[in-house]
Scaffold this active site. Structure first.
Site, PDB file in Angstrom:
ATOM      1  N   SER B  64       2.763 -39.404 -52.818  1.00 28.84           N
ATOM      2  CA  SER B  64       2.218 -40.397 -53.750  1.00 28.84           C
ATOM      3  C   SER B  64       3.216 -40.586 -54.890  1.00 28.84           C
ATOM      4  CB  SER B  64       0.884 -39.914 -54.333  1.00 28.84           C
ATOM      5  OG  SER B  64      -0.013 -39.547 -53.314  1.00 28.84           O
ATOM      6  N   GLU B  65       4.288 -41.306 -54.605  1.00 29.10           N
ATOM      7  CA  GLU B  65       5.357 -41.435 -55.605  1.00 29.10           C
ATOM      8  C   GLU B  65       4.838 -41.989 -56.927  1.00 29.10           C
ATOM      9  OE1 GLU B  65       5.655 -42.424 -52.488  1.00 29.10           O
ATOM     10  OE2 GLU B  65       7.278 -41.192 -51.688  1.00 29.10           O
ATOM     11  N   GLN B  87      13.598 -37.402 -52.366  1.00 28.91           N
ATOM     12  CA  GLN B  87      14.615 -37.064 -51.371  1.00 28.91           C
ATOM     13  C   GLN B  87      15.534 -38.242 -51.074  1.00 28.91           C
ATOM     14  OE1 GLN B  87      14.618 -33.908 -49.612  1.00 28.91           O
ATOM     15  NE2 GLN B  87      12.570 -33.109 -49.912  1.00 28.91           N
ATOM     16  N   ASP B  90      15.298 -44.616 -52.163  1.00 28.10           N
ATOM     17  CA  ASP B  90      14.457 -45.645 -51.543  1.00 28.10           C
ATOM     18  C   ASP B  90      12.961 -45.321 -51.726  1.00 28.10           C
ATOM     19  OD1 ASP B  90      16.817 -46.781 -49.356  1.00 28.10           O
ATOM     20  OD2 ASP B  90      16.961 -44.747 -50.113  1.00 28.10           O
ATOM     21  N   HIS B 134      17.412 -45.846 -46.014  1.00 27.17           N
ATOM     22  CA  HIS B 134      17.688 -44.504 -46.531  1.00 27.17           C
ATOM     23  C   HIS B 134      19.081 -44.380 -47.125  1.00 27.17           C
ATOM     24  CE1 HIS B 134      14.168 -43.481 -44.148  1.00 27.17           C
ATOM     25  NE2 HIS B 134      14.131 -42.305 -44.728  1.00 27.17           N
TER      26      HIS B 134
END
Ligand SMILES: Cc1ncc(C[n+]2csc(CCOP(=O)(O)OP(=O)(O)O)c2C)c(N)n1
Lengths: 350, 330
Positions: B64-65, B87, B90, B134
């Site tokens: 849940s960014e 990580q 994006d 990515h």
């Protein structure tokens, strides 16, 4: 509830209502308050109750309809009005206006974009837990804000991390001019939250005392269990979504609906209740009114007389460091010029 | 000190050491993010931190960014110093709302009274067959925004000093780690140290042309400069630290001498840091002997296929070619 508590609750309801009404009256005079305002006439019950129940050290995060909550944290009225006038002495020094005020010394934070402030409450609650403090964070949101995905992410995280947050949704049925039923299958938000594993509570009453007792218990529960609770309160906004003039000429809600809610006005209801219960209430009420009207007049004077700010760019950055930083190297590192490169591995985790 | 006594660290280990030292220095520092204490420990940058400090100070979150970012912002406002890790940059895009509408203007809208001492670490750039979702850098997206510091280290020693400075900064910092750098190594001083982020590092001294780079592109330029020095072309190289704000003074004096400027930047060409540097030089009125140059990625998303991938990214040969062209006597 004790008599003293009842009178104080009434006073808070009246205070928040009267501040709104005087602001509405003055708003167009001389065009001195040049920012959008979301008034909360009809919705005073929650902020009035919270004013009595939350501690100065409890934090409160709310959205654009913030005046009531600023007052529930006992934010100074002078600074509030000065902010609306865009003055340096304002809550946010004239940088934010009505929609985005914050005052760290009373732990009050708000902002206009739906659910962002609500969401920050979980980090605030985490800091309390991290530092072993017994306080809680209160997060206020509207039914419209509960349409946003982040609201559910945040509730999930508060549950999983066992954070002391009181989430409150004021369901006034409308997001601007769009009714709940055009936006959601389920008219009650708390029902959508049951599978999240959060304790929920629901208030559909115009009796401020019922609301007071319920929230009192919820706060006790949060403090002892260190778990979040979600409370939904049904309410209705009498004024326009934004600004001092009515927006009912857009016909987005029926007169029948408006009148049925106005009949249940919590302030009127409570005044009549106290007139019956407390012998000398009319006198007490007169004194309260006089005191508050004075306070409001003084705040307008203060705002008028304050100076305008003259700088803004410097507020973008603090450009300071933690006090723990003592020896600042300022580039004088004995760097080696040789940096070796290795081939990255083909199978990395991401 | 003789070089054989100097301790070398990889970029990943330098980041690890900066975090450990910051956590020792200040008990308010903690780390959160998806899988930050699991598996590969974010390219090994988080190894042993849970062992040293416990799960109170480094923990995993749901995917849940947005909530993670609001969580970090709320905690930072309350006086903690969170390090939030993505990580890949994006993934961080999910939290644009929190960064753009809350974090960046927190100090501003309180007229300087509220602080947001928050670091968001994100991994950027070229990987192996990572394709368009990515491998972005997005550094200029964030650099455009007032109220945020965007920092991009180019080497292990820079990474350590810059990360320590970022963690101890009372402003929100986006700390971008170019993936290709993790395995590079160099001498890194043991003690905690801090860097003036807004001062670009004068990485190489040379009289022939001025080159400005940042992050992994600095390593590419160093490689090119080594070759160029063999044919006696000396590069004056400036390595940017804070991309959102950097002092131009030394770059100006260098360009005044060399009259040539090349900016090398891993990222899309349009609206990049290169555009910014070259317009600043142009505005300063310094006369150039040759038109200014930029080396960037094409204005395209990144293809996966390795053949195209090799075509997409530039290498030190392209830098050498540009330098030679700039230094050619008519
Ligand atoms: C992210 C975002 N989208 C849209 C808006 C525009 N907007 C401002 S207030 C509002 C209605 C919100 O309704 P609700 O949350 O129920 O609060 P209320 O206005 O009823 O108090 C909307 C849509 C906004 N402020 N932020």
């Amino acid at each position: 509830m004790k008599k003293k508590e009842k009178i104080k609750l009434y006073e808070s309801l009246f205070y928040i209502r009267e501040v709104q009404e005087q602001l509405i009256k003055k708003y167009r005079q001389g065009n001195k308050m040049r920012c959008p305002m979301h008034f909360c006439i009809g919705q005073e019950m929650l902020p009035a109750v919270l004013r009595q129940l939350i501690d100065k050290k409890d934090s409160l995060f709310c959205g654009h309809r913030s005046h009531g909550y600023y007052l529930s944290k006992n934010g100074p009225l002078n600074q509030l009005f000065a902010e609306f006038y865009g003055k340096k002495t304002g809550v946010s020094g004239g940088m934010s206006g009505s929609q985005e005020m914050m005052l760290e010394k009373i732990n009050f934070y708000s902002g206009a974009l739906l659910s962002g402030s609500f969401a920050m409450s979980i980090g605030d609650a985490f800091s309390k837990k991290y530092n072993g403090k017994k306080n809680l964070s209160v997060a206020i949101i509207g039914d419209g804000g509960m349409d946003e995905g982040i609201s559910y992410e945040v509730i999930n995280m508060a549950v999983m991390m066992k954070l002391p947050v009181l989430f409150i949704c004021e369901n006034n049925l409308y997001s601007t001019q769009t009714h709940m039923r055009e936006r959601n299958k389920n008219l009650n938000i708390y029902k959508k939250l049951l599978p999240y594993g959060i304790k929920t509570s629901f208030i559909n009453s115009n009796n401020p005392e019922k609301c007071f007792l319920k929230i009192k218990n919820i706060i006790k529960d949060i403090k002892s269990s260190n778990r979040p609770v979600f409370l939904e309160v049904m309410t209705y906004r009498f004024n326009a979504h934004v600004g001092p003039e009515s927006d009912d000429h857009y016909n987005y809600r029926s007169n029948k609906e408006i009148n049925s809610w106005k009949k249940k006005d919590p302030l009127n209801f409570y005044k009549n209740k106290l007139i019956k219960e407390i012998k000398d209430f009319e006198n007490i009420n007169m004194l309260i009114k006089k005191k508050i009207k004075n306070k409001i007049n003084n705040a307008f004077k203060y705002a008028e007389q304050s100076k305008f700010p003259n700088s803004f760019e410097k507020f973008n950055y603090q450009n300071t460091y933690s006090k723990k930083v003592k020896n600042f190297y300022n580039n004088q590192i004995p760097f080696d010029e040789k940096q070796e490169e290795h081939k990255p591995k083909a199978s990395s985790p991401y | 000190m003789k070089s054989k006594f100097k301790r070398k660290l990889s970029f990943a280990d330098a980041i690890n050491e900066a975090q450990v030292q910051a956590m020792k220095l200040d008990k308010n520092v903690f780390i959160l993010g998806q899988g930050v204490e699991k598996g590969a420990m974010v390219f090994n940058t988080n190894k042993n931190i849970e062992k040293k400090f416990g799960s109170k100070r480094i923990f995993d979150t749901p995917n849940s960014e947005q909530a993670e970012t609001s969580f970090a912002a709320g905690a930072a406002n309350a006086g903690l110093r969170p390090i939030l890790i993505h990580q890949r940059v994006d993934f961080m895009v999910f939290s644009f709302e929190q960064i753009v509408n809350w974090i960046s203007l927190w100090s501003f809208k309180s007229s300087g009274k509220c602080k947001m001492p928050l670091v968001i670490r994100a991994i950027i750039g070229r990987g192996w067959g990572q394709g368009p979702q990515h491998s972005k850098t997005l550094h200029t997206f964030f650099s455009y925004l007032p109220g945020i510091k965007v920092v991009m280290p180019s080497s292990p020693s820079e990474a350590k000093g810059q990360l320590l400075s970022s963690i101890m900064s009372n402003d929100p910092v986006i700390f971008l780690e170019y993936r290709a750098l993790y395995n590079s190594s160099e001498h890194v001083p043991k003690e905690p140290y801090f860097l003036d982020l807004s001062s670009p590092r004068h990485r190489l001294k040379g009289k022939d042309l001025t080159v400005v780079s940042m992050g992994a592109s600095t390593l590419t330029v160093l490689k090119a400069a080594k070759e160029l020095s063999k044919i006696n072309i000396k590069v004056d190289l400036f390595d940017l630290r804070e991309l959102s704000n950097f002092k131009m003074k030394n770059i100006f004096s260098s360009v005044k001498k060399t009259k040539k400027i090349l900016v090398v930047e891993d990222g899309w060409k349009n609206f990049g840091i290169g555009s910014e540097i070259i317009s600043k030089i142009s505005e300063s009125g310094i006369k150039l002997a040759k038109p200014a140059r930029r080396i960037n990625w094409p204005n395209s998303h990144v293809p996966m296929s390795s053949v195209l991938e090799n075509k997409f990214y530039f290498d030190h040969n392209k830098v050498i070619k540009s330098c030679l062209e700039l230094c050619k006597k008519k």
